[in-house]
Design a protein around this motif. Structure first.
Motif, PDB file in Angstrom:
ATOM      1  N   PHE A  75       0.821  -1.189   0.017  1.00 58.71           N
ATOM      2  CA  PHE A  75      -0.039  -0.083   0.127  1.00 58.71           C
ATOM      3  C   PHE A  75       0.772   1.209   0.191  1.00 58.71           C
ATOM      4  CE2 PHE A  75      -3.547   2.654   0.806  1.00 58.71           C
ATOM      5  CZ  PHE A  75      -3.174   3.704   1.874  1.00 58.71           C
ATOM      6  N   MET A  76       2.001   1.252   0.758  1.00 57.32           N
ATOM      7  CA  MET A  76       2.741   2.610   0.895  1.00 57.32           C
ATOM      8  C   MET A  76       3.389   2.765  -0.409  1.00 57.32           C
ATOM      9  SD  MET A  76       5.765   1.581   3.438  1.00 57.32           S
ATOM     10  CE  MET A  76       6.314   3.042   3.319  1.00 57.32           C
ATOM     11  N   ARG A  77       3.534   1.937  -1.227  1.00 57.96           N
ATOM     12  CA  ARG A  77       4.227   2.276  -2.655  1.00 57.96           C
ATOM     13  C   ARG A  77       3.283   3.027  -3.507  1.00 57.96           C
ATOM     14  NH1 ARG A  77       6.753  -3.385  -4.206  1.00 57.96           N
ATOM     15  NH2 ARG A  77       7.683  -2.112  -5.992  1.00 57.96           N
ATOM     16  N   TYR A  78       2.083   3.171  -3.429  1.00 58.52           N
ATOM     17  CA  TYR A  78       0.937   3.643  -4.083  1.00 58.52           C
ATOM     18  C   TYR A  78       0.718   5.267  -3.942  1.00 58.52           C
ATOM     19  CZ  TYR A  78      -0.105  -0.918  -5.703  1.00 58.52           C
ATOM     20  OH  TYR A  78      -0.161  -2.052  -6.383  1.00 58.52           O
ATOM     21  N   CYS A  79       0.677   5.943  -4.748  1.00 54.95           N
ATOM     22  CA  CYS A  79       0.125   7.354  -4.730  1.00 54.95           C
ATOM     23  C   CYS A  79      -1.378   7.098  -4.677  1.00 54.95           C
ATOM     24  CB  CYS A  79       0.193   8.140  -5.915  1.00 54.95           C
ATOM     25  SG  CYS A  79      -0.616   9.595  -5.864  1.00 54.95           S
ATOM     26  N   MET A  80      -2.282   7.639  -3.679  1.00 56.55           N
ATOM     27  CA  MET A  80      -3.475   7.361  -3.547  1.00 56.55           C
ATOM     28  C   MET A  80      -4.237   8.869  -3.677  1.00 56.55           C
ATOM     29  SD  MET A  80      -3.655   4.547  -2.647  1.00 56.55           S
ATOM     30  CE  MET A  80      -5.424   4.422  -2.049  1.00 56.55           C
ATOM     31  N   GLY A  81      -5.262   8.407  -4.540  1.00 59.21           N
ATOM     32  CA  GLY A  81      -6.280   9.890  -4.905  1.00 59.21           C
ATOM     33  C   GLY A  81      -7.803   9.516  -4.646  1.00 59.21           C
ATOM     34  N   TRP A  82      -8.480  10.521  -4.725  1.00 58.38           N
ATOM     35  CA  TRP A  82      -9.873  10.533  -4.582  1.00 58.38           C
ATOM     36  C   TRP A  82     -10.506  11.587  -5.848  1.00 58.38           C
ATOM     37  CZ3 TRP A  82     -13.084   8.058  -1.262  1.00 58.38           C
ATOM     38  CH2 TRP A  82     -12.299   7.513  -0.119  1.00 58.38           C
ATOM     39  N   PHE A  83     -11.426  10.642  -6.438  1.00 55.43           N
ATOM     40  CA  PHE A  83     -12.186  11.440  -7.618  1.00 55.43           C
ATOM     41  C   PHE A  83     -13.534  11.260  -7.437  1.00 55.43           C
ATOM     42  CE2 PHE A  83      -8.428  11.478 -10.798  1.00 55.43           C
ATOM     43  CZ  PHE A  83      -7.763  10.527 -10.192  1.00 55.43           C
ATOM     44  N   ARG A  84     -14.253  12.274  -8.078  1.00 55.80           N
ATOM     45  CA  ARG A  84     -15.890  12.147  -7.831  1.00 55.80           C
ATOM     46  C   ARG A  84     -16.531  12.334  -9.398  1.00 55.80           C
ATOM     47  NH1 ARG A  84     -16.468  18.002  -4.686  1.00 55.80           N
ATOM     48  NH2 ARG A  84     -16.098  19.196  -6.585  1.00 55.80           N
ATOM     49  N   GLN A  85     -17.691  11.838  -9.335  1.00 54.19           N
ATOM     50  CA  GLN A  85     -18.668  11.849 -10.606  1.00 54.19           C
ATOM     51  C   GLN A  85     -19.938  12.362 -10.055  1.00 54.19           C
ATOM     52  OE1 GLN A  85     -18.373   8.341 -13.184  1.00 54.19           O
ATOM     53  NE2 GLN A  85     -19.380   9.784 -14.772  1.00 54.19           N
ATOM     54  N   ALA A  86     -20.444  13.400 -10.485  1.00 53.83           N
ATOM     55  CA  ALA A  86     -21.551  14.184 -10.307  1.00 53.83           C
ATOM     56  C   ALA A  86     -22.547  13.510 -11.308  1.00 53.83           C
ATOM     57  CB  ALA A  86     -21.550  15.617 -10.146  1.00 53.83           C
ATOM     58  N   PRO A  87     -23.827  13.693 -11.005  1.00 54.51           N
ATOM     59  CA  PRO A  87     -24.978  13.095 -12.077  1.00 54.51           C
ATOM     60  C   PRO A  87     -24.658  13.832 -13.390  1.00 54.51           C
ATOM     61  CG  PRO A  87     -25.990  13.088 -10.113  1.00 54.51           C
ATOM     62  CD  PRO A  87     -24.498  13.753  -9.961  1.00 54.51           C
ATOM     63  N   GLY A  88     -24.500  13.184 -14.504  1.00 53.51           N
ATOM     64  CA  GLY A  88     -24.405  13.795 -15.794  1.00 53.51           C
ATOM     65  C   GLY A  88     -23.041  14.418 -16.131  1.00 53.51           C
ATOM     66  N   LYS A  89     -22.132  14.157 -15.254  1.00 55.26           N
ATOM     67  CA  LYS A  89     -20.881  14.917 -15.569  1.00 55.26           C
ATOM     68  C   LYS A  89     -19.535  14.052 -15.602  1.00 55.26           C
ATOM     69  CE  LYS A  89     -21.899  19.299 -13.410  1.00 55.26           C
ATOM     70  NZ  LYS A  89     -21.655  20.541 -12.376  1.00 55.26           N
ATOM     71  N   GLU A  90     -18.553  14.299 -16.247  1.00 51.91           N
ATOM     72  CA  GLU A  90     -17.517  13.418 -16.227  1.00 51.91           C
ATOM     73  C   GLU A  90     -16.736  13.295 -14.659  1.00 51.91           C
ATOM     74  OE1 GLU A  90     -17.583  12.637 -20.084  1.00 51.91           O
ATOM     75  OE2 GLU A  90     -15.871  12.151 -19.112  1.00 51.91           O
ATOM     76  N   ARG A  91     -16.206  12.199 -14.627  1.00 56.83           N
ATOM     77  CA  ARG A  91     -15.380  11.874 -13.104  1.00 56.83           C
ATOM     78  C   ARG A  91     -14.228  13.032 -13.215  1.00 56.83           C
ATOM     79  NH1 ARG A  91     -13.782   5.901 -12.128  1.00 56.83           N
ATOM     80  NH2 ARG A  91     -12.545   6.283 -13.880  1.00 56.83           N
ATOM     81  N   GLU A  92     -14.117  13.372 -12.004  1.00 57.07           N
ATOM     82  CA  GLU A  92     -12.968  14.549 -11.877  1.00 57.07           C
ATOM     83  C   GLU A  92     -11.956  14.309 -10.631  1.00 57.07           C
ATOM     84  OE1 GLU A  92     -14.625  18.450 -11.189  1.00 57.07           O
ATOM     85  OE2 GLU A  92     -15.912  17.749  -9.449  1.00 57.07           O
ATOM     86  N   PHE A  93     -11.130  14.853 -10.699  1.00 61.42           N
ATOM     87  CA  PHE A  93     -10.047  14.641  -9.766  1.00 61.42           C
ATOM     88  C   PHE A  93     -10.390  15.558  -8.673  1.00 61.42           C
ATOM     89  CE2 PHE A  93      -6.118  14.176  -7.691  1.00 61.42           C
ATOM     90  CZ  PHE A  93      -5.696  15.967  -7.309  1.00 61.42           C
ATOM     91  N   VAL A  94     -10.295  15.024  -7.283  1.00 60.37           N
ATOM     92  CA  VAL A  94     -10.371  15.892  -6.182  1.00 60.37           C
ATOM     93  C   VAL A  94      -9.199  15.937  -5.449  1.00 60.37           C
ATOM     94  CG1 VAL A  94     -11.652  15.749  -3.943  1.00 60.37           C
ATOM     95  CG2 VAL A  94     -12.935  15.026  -5.954  1.00 60.37           C
ATOM     96  N   ALA A  95      -8.433  14.943  -5.004  1.00 62.53           N
ATOM     97  CA  ALA A  95      -7.345  15.333  -4.351  1.00 62.53           C
ATOM     98  C   ALA A  95      -6.414  14.044  -4.316  1.00 62.53           C
ATOM     99  CB  ALA A  95      -7.569  15.431  -2.753  1.00 62.53           C
ATOM    100  N   SER A  96      -5.047  13.956  -4.052  1.00 66.12           N
ATOM    101  CA  SER A  96      -4.285  12.993  -4.033  1.00 66.12           C
ATOM    102  C   SER A  96      -3.236  13.243  -3.017  1.00 66.12           C
ATOM    103  CB  SER A  96      -3.319  12.865  -5.378  1.00 66.12           C
ATOM    104  OG  SER A  96      -2.691  13.722  -5.767  1.00 66.12           O
ATOM    105  N   ILE A  97      -2.273  12.219  -2.715  1.00 66.52           N
ATOM    106  CA  ILE A  97      -1.428  12.169  -1.704  1.00 66.52           C
ATOM    107  C   ILE A  97      -0.249  11.027  -1.868  1.00 66.52           C
ATOM    108  CG2 ILE A  97      -2.757  10.533  -0.096  1.00 66.52           C
ATOM    109  CD1 ILE A  97      -1.895  11.960   2.134  1.00 66.52           C
ATOM    110  N   SER A  98       1.065  11.500  -1.714  1.00 67.22           N
ATOM    111  CA  SER A  98       2.065  10.770  -2.094  1.00 67.22           C
ATOM    112  C   SER A  98       2.304   9.556  -1.183  1.00 67.22           C
ATOM    113  CB  SER A  98       3.312  11.507  -2.017  1.00 67.22           C
ATOM    114  OG  SER A  98       3.489  12.178  -0.784  1.00 67.22           O
ATOM    115  N   TRP A  99       3.301   8.684  -1.598  1.00 67.18           N
ATOM    116  CA  TRP A  99       2.998   7.331  -0.865  1.00 67.18           C
ATOM    117  C   TRP A  99       3.555   7.762   0.861  1.00 67.18           C
ATOM    118  CZ3 TRP A  99       7.620   5.915   1.878  1.00 67.18           C
ATOM    119  CH2 TRP A  99       8.726   6.736   1.212  1.00 67.18           C
TER     120      TRP A  99
END
Length: 124
Positions: free
Chosen positions: A29-53
């Motif tokens: 797990f600690m070798r991965y950058c982790m991120g959060w994305f979101r997708q609102a109704p009728g919209k493309e999925r978008e980036f929210v935040a990420s964190i380094s390993w």
């Protein structure tokens, strides 16, 4: 292989807070950058935040920078998204994702592993 399971979504009034969690399987797990994305109704999925390993570096989109914070606990194989001062426009399905070999990324194509998503609904 990494499996990701999000939790913590729900219905909240505008101005409220939620903390999303993403539990990851796998001992690397600690070798991965982790991120959060979101997708609102009728919209493309978008980036929210990420964190380094290491957790020392984070990056978030301007629309949430002052309200959301991302963190991780590598001992628990878990990444968090603390969301404060929620707005109706934050309503979306929120996805956790992992990018192997990337220190810090906001590019969806670099994230090879995705969770199933958790619904966040903010009422006005």
């Amino acid at each position: 292989q990494v499996q990701l399971v999000e939790s913590g979504g729900g219905l909240v009034q505008a101005g409220g807070s939620l903390r999303l969690s993403c539990a990851a399987s796998g001992r690397t797990f600690m070798r991965y950058c982790m991120g959060w994305f979101r997708q609102a109704p009728g919209k493309e999925r978008e980036f929210v935040a990420s964190i380094s390993w290491s957790g020392r570096s984070t990056y978030s989109v301007d629309s949430v920078k002052a309200r959301f914070s991302i963190s991780r606990d590598n001992a628990k194989n878990t990444v968090y998204l603390q969301m404060n001062s929620l707005k109706p426009e934050d309503t979306a399905i929120y996805y956790c994702a992992a990018a192997f070999g990337s220190n810090l990324s906001s590019t969806q194509s670099e994230f090879g592993y995705w969770g199933q998503g958790t619904q966040v609904t903010v009422s006005s």
